[in-house]
Motif scaffolding. Structure first.
Motif, PDB file in Angstrom:
ATOM      1  N   ARG A 168       1.080  -1.207   0.030  1.00 26.89           N
ATOM      2  CA  ARG A 168      -0.079   0.125  -0.047  1.00 26.89           C
ATOM      3  C   ARG A 168       0.831   1.120  -0.100  1.00 26.89           C
ATOM      4  O   ARG A 168       0.395   2.457  -0.013  1.00 26.89           O
ATOM      5  CB  ARG A 168      -1.018   0.104   0.959  1.00 26.89           C
ATOM      6  N   ARG A 169       2.113   1.131   0.224  1.00 24.61           N
ATOM      7  CA  ARG A 169       2.953   2.280   0.094  1.00 24.61           C
ATOM      8  C   ARG A 169       3.714   2.275  -1.369  1.00 24.61           C
ATOM      9  O   ARG A 169       4.298   1.285  -1.975  1.00 24.61           O
ATOM     10  CB  ARG A 169       4.395   1.995   1.205  1.00 24.61           C
ATOM     11  N   SER A 170       3.430   3.377  -1.968  1.00 22.72           N
ATOM     12  CA  SER A 170       3.697   3.525  -3.506  1.00 22.72           C
ATOM     13  C   SER A 170       5.389   3.234  -3.724  1.00 22.72           C
ATOM     14  O   SER A 170       5.457   2.240  -4.583  1.00 22.72           O
ATOM     15  CB  SER A 170       3.453   4.877  -3.700  1.00 22.72           C
ATOM     16  N   TRP A 171       6.100   3.684  -3.174  1.00 24.80           N
ATOM     17  CA  TRP A 171       7.600   3.527  -3.485  1.00 24.80           C
ATOM     18  C   TRP A 171       7.994   2.053  -3.024  1.00 24.80           C
ATOM     19  O   TRP A 171       8.415   1.445  -3.725  1.00 24.80           O
ATOM     20  CB  TRP A 171       8.678   4.526  -2.695  1.00 24.80           C
ATOM     21  N   LEU A 172       7.625   1.540  -1.884  1.00 25.82           N
ATOM     22  CA  LEU A 172       7.854   0.336  -1.296  1.00 25.82           C
ATOM     23  C   LEU A 172       7.395  -0.578  -2.015  1.00 25.82           C
ATOM     24  O   LEU A 172       7.965  -1.673  -2.428  1.00 25.82           O
ATOM     25  CB  LEU A 172       7.670   0.438   0.134  1.00 25.82           C
ATOM     26  N   GLY A 173       6.077  -0.448  -2.386  1.00 29.51           N
ATOM     27  CA  GLY A 173       5.274  -1.602  -2.890  1.00 29.51           C
ATOM     28  C   GLY A 173       5.784  -1.801  -4.479  1.00 29.51           C
ATOM     29  O   GLY A 173       5.954  -2.973  -4.872  1.00 29.51           O
ATOM     30  N   GLY A 174       6.178  -0.593  -5.029  1.00 21.25           N
ATOM     31  CA  GLY A 174       6.613  -0.788  -6.436  1.00 21.25           C
ATOM     32  C   GLY A 174       8.212  -1.395  -6.268  1.00 21.25           C
ATOM     33  O   GLY A 174       8.439  -2.205  -7.413  1.00 21.25           O
ATOM     34  N   LYS A 175       8.874  -1.271  -5.298  1.00 20.39           N
ATOM     35  CA  LYS A 175      10.150  -1.872  -5.197  1.00 20.39           C
ATOM     36  C   LYS A 175       9.900  -3.266  -5.053  1.00 20.39           C
ATOM     37  O   LYS A 175      10.686  -4.092  -5.630  1.00 20.39           O
ATOM     38  CB  LYS A 175      10.944  -1.400  -4.223  1.00 20.39           C
ATOM     39  N   PRO A 187       6.540   4.151 -14.992  1.00 18.08           N
ATOM     40  CA  PRO A 187       6.259   4.082 -13.928  1.00 18.08           C
ATOM     41  C   PRO A 187       4.789   4.136 -13.636  1.00 18.08           C
ATOM     42  O   PRO A 187       4.349   3.569 -12.668  1.00 18.08           O
ATOM     43  CB  PRO A 187       6.938   5.525 -13.347  1.00 18.08           C
ATOM     44  N   VAL A 188       3.769   4.424 -14.521  1.00 15.12           N
ATOM     45  CA  VAL A 188       2.433   4.404 -14.281  1.00 15.12           C
ATOM     46  C   VAL A 188       2.132   2.764 -14.268  1.00 15.12           C
ATOM     47  O   VAL A 188       1.421   2.490 -13.636  1.00 15.12           O
ATOM     48  CB  VAL A 188       1.745   5.175 -15.346  1.00 15.12           C
ATOM     49  N   ALA A 189       2.770   2.065 -15.350  1.00 13.71           N
ATOM     50  CA  ALA A 189       2.191   0.732 -15.273  1.00 13.71           C
ATOM     51  C   ALA A 189       2.768   0.077 -14.059  1.00 13.71           C
ATOM     52  O   ALA A 189       2.100  -0.790 -13.534  1.00 13.71           O
ATOM     53  CB  ALA A 189       2.816   0.130 -16.477  1.00 13.71           C
ATOM     54  N   LEU A 190       3.883   0.406 -13.582  1.00 15.82           N
ATOM     55  CA  LEU A 190       4.216  -0.252 -12.476  1.00 15.82           C
ATOM     56  C   LEU A 190       3.477  -0.096 -11.366  1.00 15.82           C
ATOM     57  O   LEU A 190       3.458  -0.841 -10.590  1.00 15.82           O
ATOM     58  CB  LEU A 190       5.757   0.483 -12.197  1.00 15.82           C
TER      59      LEU A 190
END
Length: 290
Positions: A168-175, A187-190
């Motif tokens: 649920r945390r944008s940067w952490l979840g994306g990582k 980045p939008v797709a990610l």
């Protein structure tokens, strides 16, 4: 099909419906009509992967209706707006769900596009369902017919509350999910990928990732002769490209296409490849419009 129903389908632009399965699941379905003025073509049914929803098909669905296709897309049981039903999750159960959607939407001569776990459902339907005569083509993205014995550690992670918190945390979840996609991805797709994973209930993620242990449908697929395109990211770290090659070799009418630079999430990374594959299959003489 009756004349009144045919006329109704011709008038519709989009509609939402609920397909109720024989074990009580309620599947949320969207039916999109082709854009006015386009030549009628075959139905296309889009089946998303685990921890995603029909939202993942936005670009694909848009291009398909512009090409004259009627498009059916739905949330797999337990995902998005669909309920789980009474029976345990299994690939065979998901194939039966697809059969129910095809029947209730009167999808005939359909090309089924399945990504990852959606591909498992499509393969199970093609191999085992007595109504598989509705099927006239397969587009298989980032999927396989065997070898999906998810380890306990990964299943536990999918159901872990801390993992859900991190998603649920944008940067952490994306990582955490970056390895599921190729290098240099939009980045939008990610972030769409992260949002979909985060919105899926932890127990659903765990149950679905667990359900393929020991699953192997290769023998039954040897008799499935519909044309198929198997697309697989060369950088896929979720399902090994070698398994997709074996799938394409197993299906008599399939061809395999590796996708350079792509990872596992092809509906987000390379949506137009799926559209091109549908066009390839619908151009074959064995496929006829509704």
């Amino acid at each position: 099909m009756s004349a009144p129903l045919e006329a109704e389908l011709a008038r519709e632009t989009s509609r939402e419906l609920t397909v109720r399965t024989d074990d009580g699941a309620e599947l949320a379905v969207t039916v999109l009509a082709p854009l006015a003025g386009t030549a009628p073509s075959v139905d296309v049914v889009l089946v998303h992967g685990w921890a995603h929803t029909r939202r993942v098909w936005g670009t694909v669905a848009d291009r398909l209706i512009r090409s004259g296709h009627r498009v059916v897309l739905y949330d797999q049981r337990g995902h998005g707006a669909s309920t789980a039903g009474r029976t345990p999750v299994s690939v065979e159960r998901l194939g039966a769900d697809l059969a129910a959607v095809l029947g209730e939407t009167d999808a005939r001569g359909a090309v089924v596009v399945g990504h990852s776990g959606g591909g498992f459902a499509a393969l199970s339907y093609a191999a085992h369902d007595p109504e598989a005569g509705r099927l006239h083509g397969l587009v298989l993205l980032g999927t396989a017919a065997h070898g999906q014995d998810t380890p306990d550690s990964e299943v536990k992670m999918m159901g872990n509350a801390l993992f859900s918190w991190a998603l649920r945390r944008s940067w952490l979840g994306g990582k955490l999910l970056s390895s599921t996609m190729g290098k240099g991805v939009d980045p939008v797709a990610l972030d769409v990928n992260r949002q979909l994973f985060a919105a899926t209930a932890p127990h659903v993620r765990a149950e679905f990732f667990r359900c393929t242990r020991g699953w192997d449908v290769r023998e039954a697929l040897k008799k499935v002769t519909v044309p198929a395109v198997v697309l697989h990211g060369e950088g896929d770290k979720v399902i090994a490209p070698a398994l997709a090659e074996i799938l394409a070799e197993t299906l008599p009418g399939a061809r395999f296409e590796p996708v350079p630079g792509a990872g596992h999430m092809l509906p987000l990374e390379r949506p137009l490849l799926a559209v091109s594959a549908v066009a390839e299959l619908t151009s074959l003489s064995s496929l006829s419009p509704r």
